[in-house]
Design a protein around this motif. Structure first.
Motif, PDB file in Angstrom:
ATOM      1  N   SER A 143      11.990   6.249  -0.030  1.00 50.34           N
ATOM      2  CA  SER A 143      13.345   6.597  -0.868  1.00 50.34           C
ATOM      3  C   SER A 143      13.454   5.483  -1.938  1.00 50.34           C
ATOM      4  O   SER A 143      14.487   5.685  -2.847  1.00 50.34           O
ATOM      5  CB  SER A 143      14.328   6.867   0.213  1.00 50.34           C
ATOM      6  N   SER A 159       5.654  12.763  -5.144  1.00 47.65           N
ATOM      7  CA  SER A 159       6.524  11.896  -5.777  1.00 47.65           C
ATOM      8  C   SER A 159       5.895  11.074  -6.874  1.00 47.65           C
ATOM      9  O   SER A 159       6.223  10.817  -7.916  1.00 47.65           O
ATOM     10  CB  SER A 159       7.149  10.989  -4.711  1.00 47.65           C
ATOM     11  N   LYS A 203      11.173  13.233  -4.422  1.00 45.25           N
ATOM     12  CA  LYS A 203      11.568  11.779  -4.707  1.00 45.25           C
ATOM     13  C   LYS A 203      12.942  11.344  -4.076  1.00 45.25           C
ATOM     14  O   LYS A 203      13.090  10.331  -3.527  1.00 45.25           O
ATOM     15  CB  LYS A 203      11.759  11.419  -6.212  1.00 45.25           C
ATOM     16  N   THR A 204      13.858  12.370  -4.060  1.00 50.20           N
ATOM     17  CA  THR A 204      15.392  12.018  -3.555  1.00 50.20           C
ATOM     18  C   THR A 204      15.515  12.807  -2.417  1.00 50.20           C
ATOM     19  O   THR A 204      16.444  12.349  -1.717  1.00 50.20           O
ATOM     20  CB  THR A 204      16.201  12.494  -4.661  1.00 50.20           C
ATOM     21  N   THR A 230      16.087  15.834  -1.641  1.00 53.36           N
ATOM     22  CA  THR A 230      17.215  16.580  -1.616  1.00 53.36           C
ATOM     23  C   THR A 230      16.757  18.221  -2.028  1.00 53.36           C
ATOM     24  O   THR A 230      15.839  18.301  -2.582  1.00 53.36           O
ATOM     25  CB  THR A 230      18.099  16.074  -2.467  1.00 53.36           C
TER      26      THR A 230
END
Length: 648
Positions: A31, A73, A258-259, A261
């Motif tokens: 993260s 990512s 990557k996030t 979310t």
């Protein structure tokens, strides 16, 4: 780091909780974009979980998926596909075990844990690697395997299968179910005091026994073989006619690895022909499309002159981008998702101001996986059964039978329905075309008779339908007992309380909130039953060998809609029960118009027309008439399942 060291001190270096701490530390580094530090920790966790829990444990799948997201990512597409494929394969194997053995709550809970990786697989293709064929195949395979699986799970879909097995095979199936139950208990609840080697040995032995039993059943039962066969793109593709296309629509939430979310929900469509690679299109956020759906539904069900405008607006957002991928293909096997389950695509309006019914032959499926189910054809056991014009106020006259355990929604107790005289005329007209049919009306139109008539060639039920929307079990929505349906085969729909969540946490089984009103419904008394034929009961019928089910009632095609699951109601229940094809309605239909439509439909079936094409031709004829030209009349009924002609 403190948690990791504490786990090691208290539990030892080789413990699943140590692997979890390694995984969590890796996730923290990922993260922060510290990928080089995250990768070795993820790999340590993966190897430890394999050693301690076995190669196919859910935690191993989690580790594989996490490595896939790490590589995604960093833009390492090939490595991401490699690990994601392995993780999804393990999840699929465990899903098969849980669905076959767990309780209803366990099945639902486990399916809910997989929604994230389902979305992630589709997002990985559409958002990260849209031009990668392997990513496309991974996404579509996941979609074909998982779409509609919860409803399969919450229904005892092995019960009807068991009815069609020989006594020897029934015993094999019972042994398989017991073995899977033991396996699920081991995998999902590992005994703390069981040594690792013994644990892995027991899991291996149970898996070997389950595989052996599955192989025995598959050799001797075509229905078991069909129901349990692995779902692949190639398997589905072989079953698509050369002049048709499967259009698999899905609601998904874009996932950002990557996030970590999820974004706003989107609609997307995968198009699969009998040959070639799948095509796809992301249709954008669901919100504007759902708003257009609502406007279109309102115009249709109210019969307003806005139907062409709203139909064109929705088509532009939905079908126009899909048509660009279809080429000259005009036969569509259409599997909608979300709110799109509740509209007739045939009434959409294209750029030439023509209804799609004029240029496209549309058959509905819950999922492309249904094509595999349709290959297991069975013979009918009884002549056509026509049930119409029930006497809702008087207990039905039935054969002697043991009362079933018919649990149903508490809100149904307050519903009352009025007579439908047009359904009696409809039954008489159909009887002229099907002289061998059994006709049951008034007090003989009972749920007992339907349950005690396995596999009729055709099952035609003309009555009131009902669907009650989500209610919380702990506090059911109050119903005004004075509400009574009118003579347009009307249906009462209970809406959620104002301000309540549209999807309560603790909801009643949707299959108990959808059903048909039979004789004695108003008194909730009918022979050994209560006159309420719920969707859950319909799903338990033995309809293997039933070529066609027609529910000539209001809104029998609607139900509780969950993204990725189709309609939780009568439509899916009948498919699970084994019927080859269904014709159902999407809104309150006119009594007289329905009688005319059904009579013409059966005339065409008798002439050997396909089950979907016969309905389309009736609709085209109504479109040209002065009385029934509005889509309100001709587009309410939709065909699903098998589309080809019946064996007369």
């Amino acid at each position: 780091r403190q948690a990791l060291e504490m786990d090691k001190r208290l539990l030892g270096q080789e413990h699943p909780d140590v692997a979890t701490s390694l995984n969590n530390l890796a996730f923290l580094y990922q993260s922060q974009g510290r990928y080089a530090e995250a990768e070795p920790l993820y790999r340590q966790a993966l190897e430890m979980r394999k050693r301690l829990l076995g190669q196919e444990h859910p935690d191993v799948a989690t580790s594989l998926n996490n490595l896939a997201f790490l590589y995604q990512s960093q833009g390492q597409i090939t490595r991401a596909i490699e690990f994601f494929s392995q993780g999804l394969a393990i999840e699929e194997g465990n899903l098969d075990t849980i669905i076959a053995t767990g309780s209803e709550r366990q099945k639902q809970d486990y399916m809910n844990t997989l929604s994230g990786t389902t979305y992630a697989a589709i997002s990985f293709h559409l958002q990260t690697a849209p031009n990668n064929p392997q990513a496309a195949k991974l996404a579509l395979t996941t979609l074909l395997r998982r779409k509609g699986r919860i409803l399969d799970a919450v229904t005892d879909n092995l019960r009807t299968l068991r009815q069609n097995l020989t006594p020897e095979n029934q015993q094999l199936l019972d042994d398989l179910t017991d073995t899977r139950s033991q396996l699920a208990a081991l995998i999902f609840n590992k005994p703390e005091d069981l040594p690792v080697d013994q644990y892995k040995q027991q899991v291996s032995q149970l898996k070997g026994k389950a595989n052996q039993l599955e192989a025995q059943l598959a050799r001797t039962s075509s229905q078991f073989r069909t129901q349990t066969a692995p779902v692949t793109i190639e398997t589905v593709q072989q079953l698509i006619p050369s002049d048709a296309a499967l259009v698999e629509i899905v609601v998904y939430q874009p996932y950002d690895a990557k996030t970590d979310t999820f974004g706003e929900p989107h609609y997307a469509a995968y198009i699969l022909n009998s040959t070639g690679n799948p095509q796809w299109v992301d249709l954008g956020e669901t919100k504007p499309i759902n708003q257009a759906v609502q406007a279109f539904k309102t115009a249709l069900s109210n019969g307003t002159n806005q139907v062409q405008t709203t139909g064109r607006n929705l088509d532009q957002l939905l079908m126009q981008p899909i048509r660009a991928k279809l080429g000259n293909t005009q036969k569509l096997l259409l599997s909608p998702d979300g709110q799109l389950n509740l509209i007739p695509f045939a009434a959409l309006v294209d750029e030439n101001n023509q209804y799609l019914v004029q240029n496209y032959h549309i058959t509905y499926l819950t999922t492309g996986r249904d094509l595999i189910r349709l290959t297991a054809s069975s013979d009918s056991k009884n002549p056509p059964l026509i049930v119409a014009d029930p006497d809702y106020d008087n207990p039905g006259q039935t054969r002697t039978a043991t009362r079933s355990s018919n649990s149903r929604s508490t809100d149904i107790a307050n519903l009352q329905f009025s007579d439908l005289p047009g359904t009696a005329a409809e039954a008489e007209a159909i009887q002229q075309l099907l002289p061998q049919a059994t006709i049951l009306t008034e007090t003989e139109a009972t749920e007992n008779t339907i349950k005690q008539t396995p596999s009729p060639n055709i099952l035609h039920i003309a009555t009131h339908g009902f669907f009650l929307e989500d209610v919380e079990q702990v506090a059911p929505t109050p119903v005004n007992s004075s509400l009574t349906a009118s003579n347009n085969r009307g249906l009462i729909v209970v809406r959620p309380r104002p301000g309540s969540s549209p999807r309560p946490q603790n909801t009643e089984n949707p299959l108990l909130r959808s059903g048909l009103a039979m004789a004695g419904f108003n008194r909730k008394e009918s022979g050994t039953e209560d006159g309420v034929l719920t969707a859950l009961e319909l799903a338990s019928l033995n309809l293997y060998g039933t070529k066609l089910v027609v529910l000539s009632a209001c809104e029998t095609g609607v139900g509780s809609v969950n993204n990725g699951e189709g309609v939780y109601g009568l439509r899916r229940a009948l498919a699970i029960a084994g019927s080859e094809s269904q014709v159902m309605s999407l809104w309150n239909v006119s009594d007289e118009g329905t009688k005319d439509l059904m009579t013409q439909y059966y005339q065409r079936l008798q002439r050997g027309e396909g089950r979907s094409e016969a309905l389309r031709q009736v609709q085209l004829g109504m479109l040209q008439s002065s009385k029934y030209s509005h889509p309100y009349y001709w587009s309410a009924f939709i065909p699903s399942g098998e589309w080809r002609p019946m064996d007369n």
